[in-house]
Design a protein around this motif. Structure first.
Motif, mmCIF file in Angstrom:
data_model
loop_
_atom_site.group_PDB
_atom_site.id
_atom_site.type_symbol
_atom_site.label_atom_id
_atom_site.label_comp_id
_atom_site.label_asym_id
_atom_site.label_seq_id
_atom_site.Cartn_x
_atom_site.Cartn_y
_atom_site.Cartn_z
ATOM 1 N N LYS A 140 -0.466 4.063 9.194
ATOM 2 C CA LYS A 140 0.083 5.097 8.323
ATOM 3 C C LYS A 140 0.419 4.513 6.959
ATOM 4 O O LYS A 140 1.163 3.535 6.846
ATOM 5 N N ILE A 141 -0.174 5.098 5.921
ATOM 6 C CA ILE A 141 0.139 4.729 4.536
ATOM 7 C C ILE A 141 0.538 6.003 3.806
ATOM 8 O O ILE A 141 -0.266 6.943 3.671
ATOM 9 N N GLN A 142 1.777 6.055 3.364
ATOM 10 C CA GLN A 142 2.333 7.236 2.697
ATOM 11 C C GLN A 142 2.092 8.507 3.519
ATOM 12 O O GLN A 142 1.590 9.513 3.018
ATOM 13 N N GLU A 143 2.414 8.433 4.793
ATOM 14 C CA GLU A 143 2.305 9.562 5.716
ATOM 15 C C GLU A 143 0.864 10.004 5.977
ATOM 16 O O GLU A 143 0.640 10.991 6.683
ATOM 17 N N LYS A 144 -0.093 9.302 5.410
ATOM 18 C CA LYS A 144 -1.492 9.600 5.699
ATOM 19 C C LYS A 144 -1.986 8.630 6.764
ATOM 20 O O LYS A 144 -1.762 7.426 6.665
ATOM 21 N N GLN A 145 -2.643 9.140 7.773
ATOM 22 C CA GLN A 145 -3.147 8.304 8.845
ATOM 23 C C GLN A 145 -4.560 7.813 8.528
ATOM 24 O O GLN A 145 -5.428 8.593 8.122
ATOM 25 N N ILE A 146 -4.748 6.521 8.710
ATOM 26 C CA ILE A 146 -6.049 5.895 8.454
ATOM 27 C C ILE A 146 -6.498 5.222 9.737
ATOM 28 O O ILE A 146 -5.746 4.445 10.336
ATOM 29 N N ALA B 195 0.828 -1.203 0.000
ATOM 30 C CA ALA B 195 0.000 0.000 0.000
ATOM 31 C C ALA B 195 0.863 1.254 0.000
ATOM 32 O O ALA B 195 0.508 2.268 -0.606
ATOM 33 N N ASN B 196 2.011 1.171 0.644
ATOM 34 C CA ASN B 196 2.907 2.330 0.702
ATOM 35 C C ASN B 196 3.580 2.620 -0.640
ATOM 36 O O ASN B 196 4.234 3.653 -0.795
ATOM 37 N N LEU B 197 3.441 1.714 -1.600
ATOM 38 C CA LEU B 197 3.985 1.944 -2.941
ATOM 39 C C LEU B 197 2.975 2.626 -3.857
ATOM 40 O O LEU B 197 3.295 2.997 -4.986
ATOM 41 N N MET B 198 1.728 2.771 -3.370
ATOM 42 C CA MET B 198 0.689 3.414 -4.173
ATOM 43 C C MET B 198 0.985 4.907 -4.309
ATOM 44 O O MET B 198 1.686 5.514 -3.488
ATOM 45 N N THR B 199 0.420 5.510 -5.351
ATOM 46 C CA THR B 199 0.620 6.945 -5.574
ATOM 47 C C THR B 199 -0.728 7.653 -5.661
ATOM 48 O O THR B 199 -1.772 7.025 -5.911
ATOM 49 N N ASP B 200 -0.694 8.967 -5.465
ATOM 50 C CA ASP B 200 -1.884 9.824 -5.608
ATOM 51 C C ASP B 200 -3.050 9.343 -4.748
ATOM 52 O O ASP B 200 -4.182 9.178 -5.218
ATOM 53 N N LEU B 201 -2.789 9.114 -3.485
ATOM 54 C CA LEU B 201 -3.855 8.705 -2.575
ATOM 55 C C LEU B 201 -4.591 9.936 -2.056
ATOM 56 O O LEU B 201 -3.982 10.973 -1.778
ATOM 57 N N THR B 202 -5.896 9.821 -1.916
ATOM 58 C CA THR B 202 -6.687 10.918 -1.366
ATOM 59 C C THR B 202 -6.696 10.809 0.163
ATOM 60 O O THR B 202 -6.153 9.867 0.739
ATOM 61 N N ASP B 203 -7.344 11.755 0.800
ATOM 62 C CA ASP B 203 -7.427 11.731 2.262
ATOM 63 C C ASP B 203 -8.530 10.809 2.758
ATOM 64 O O ASP B 203 -8.556 10.439 3.925
#
Length: 456
Positions: A103-109, A39-47
């Motif tokens: 945390k996925i790409q510095e976004k907290q879920i 998941a951390n390799l994904m790009t352009d993730l929304t909030d």
């Protein structure tokens, strides 16, 4: 060679981690951790993201009692079995309203119990221990991975060939005991030499480093037994099962000169490690967590009663690993595939090989002991009450060790050249038996002992 050679490391078979189940706890934690990395390799993730976990088959049926829900949360938090704190692990999901931030790409879920779905319907899957992870962004699936927890903490991702992934080639390729013995005869070498040579080629470790890692595994086993002999009280879960190992140990010490004290000591050692597993403490998969009392109990006996030295015990572990490799490669060590025949049966065979090799017996005797141990576990069901690795699992570890010892005695008592059934043959029978066994008796708690004590 018709079948692909075994490429399993000793330290993939003997893994240190929290109980109570390698397939339901350690495997799912590793799968969740792997999904987190992807998941951390994904790009352009929304909030607006969400993670959903779907558990199927045996993981759904007995996952609550085995801590599968805690395990996937732990893996998504970035924890791994060999390094996680077992005390922190057991506090996860103590309350169903608890919320955790991953945390996925510095976004907290945020994730909580409702993100884990115990699916009850049928699911078309190649393995009964199946997990599906989904990462959603604005309610659309942007990443989905399917994993199989195939026993002993091993996992496979859908579409992935683990054997093909390992581009290292063992020095002495084998997939059967027949091929294993041919190498020994042709090269005039010992089981120890073959196993060490293969481990060096597969892992790149030196002989000294391999022995050090075996020592670490043995010390983890030693600690599990010692803790279990000290700890008293009630095991976690609704069964309210009281620990028995300390009582047996004190009984054995008081009967030290009695003829049956030997077996009471062995029972105490096996149940001590198994009770630690049931409590979610750190154990060694040998080859699974559900069977993590058999080999540690035998090891503790060999070290403290037979007084075998460190090198002899290392070599015994190599013999156990050789048998474990053959069973995993040609049948399965998974309770969800083979019933308890795959867990306690495998552990008993491995322990019988260990006993024989430590005693200086021939490779033929080692093989015969392992074969006898499996033969007398054929068809054994996996039917834990309430989905907890407690009844009949804890006592079954002690019984598996006693059978291992007797298999060693029987194999040592005659001319093994006239052994009618080979280890390769009985492993084939084991595989066929597991396939024929009703799924109700394979770690689902839908039949057998699991229904005989519903008041628990």
């Amino acid at each position: 060679m018709l079948k692909e050679a075994i490429k399993t490391s000793i330290f993939d078979l003997f893994k240190i981690g929290p109980g109570p189940s390698s397939s339901h706890t350690i495997g799912p934690m590793k799968a969740a951790y792997d999904f987190l990395q992807r998941a951390n390799l994904m790009t352009d993730l929304t909030d607006n993201q969400q993670v959903m976990i779907h558990l199927y088959g045996s993981l759904s049926a007995t996952g609550k009692g085995h801590g599968t829900d805690r395990a996937v949360i732990a893996g998504l938090l970035g924890w791994l079995p060999e390094t996680c704190d077992p005390n922190e692990f057991t506090t996860l999901l103590k309350n169903e309203d608890d919320i955790y931030l991953i945390k996925i790409q510095e976004k907290q879920i945020s994730i909580h119990a409702k993100n884990i779905v115990f699916e009850k319907g049928r699911y078309d899957s190649p393995h009964p221990n199946t997990l599906v992870f989904k990462l959603l962004s604005d309610h659309k699936i942007i990443l989905e991975e399917e994993y199989y927890s195939v026993g002993g903490g091993f996992i496979q991702r859908k579409g992935e060939n683990l054997q093909a992934q390992n581009d290292k080639t063992p020095t002495f390729e084998f997939s059967t005991m027949k091929e294993f013995k041919e190498h020994l005869l042709k090269n005039k070498m010992t089981l120890t030499d073959l196993m060490i040579a293969n481990e060096m080629s597969l892992t790149g470790l030196s002989r000294r480093a391999i022995y050090q890692k075996i020592d670490d595994v043995l010390e983890a086993m030693n600690k599990a037994v010692k803790r279990g002999l000290r700890h008293k009280g009630i095991l976690p879960g609704t069964i309210k099962l009281r620990r028995k190992a300390p009582i047996l140990y004190n009984q054995a010490k008081s009967l030290a000169s009695a003829s049956d004290s030997f077996m009471i000591f062995l029972n105490a050692y096996c149940m001590a490690a198994s009770e630690e597993n049931a409590a979610g403490s750190i154990v060694v998969t040998a080859p699974t967590s559900g069977a993590s009392g058999v080999i540690p109990g035998i090891f503790f006996l060999l070290r403290n009663h037979y007084h075998y030295d460190k090198q002899k015990l290392r070599e015994g572990m190599l013999a156990a690993a050789a048998v474990g490799f053959l069973i995993k490669h040609n049948a399965s060590i998974s309770g969800a595939e083979m019933g308890c025949m795959g867990e306690i049966g495998s552990a008993s065979a491995m322990a019988a090989a260990m006993l024989s090799y430590c005693a200086g017996k021939s490779i033929e005797t080692v093989e015969a002991a392992a074969e006898i141990a499996i033969e007398h576990h054929l068809g054994m069901t996996c039917d834990p009450i309430g989905g907890y690795v407690q009844i009949p699992c804890i006592e079954r570890n002690a019984m598996g060790a006693i059978k291992a010892y007797n298999a060693y005695l029987l194999a040592s008592s005659g001319n093994t050249a006239h052994q009618k059934i080979s280890l390769d043959s009985v492993i084939k029978v084991m595989r066929a038996t597991g396939k024929d066994m009703s799924k109700k008796y394979k770690e689902t708690s839908q039949a057998g002992l699991a229904l005989s004590a519903t008041e628990c």
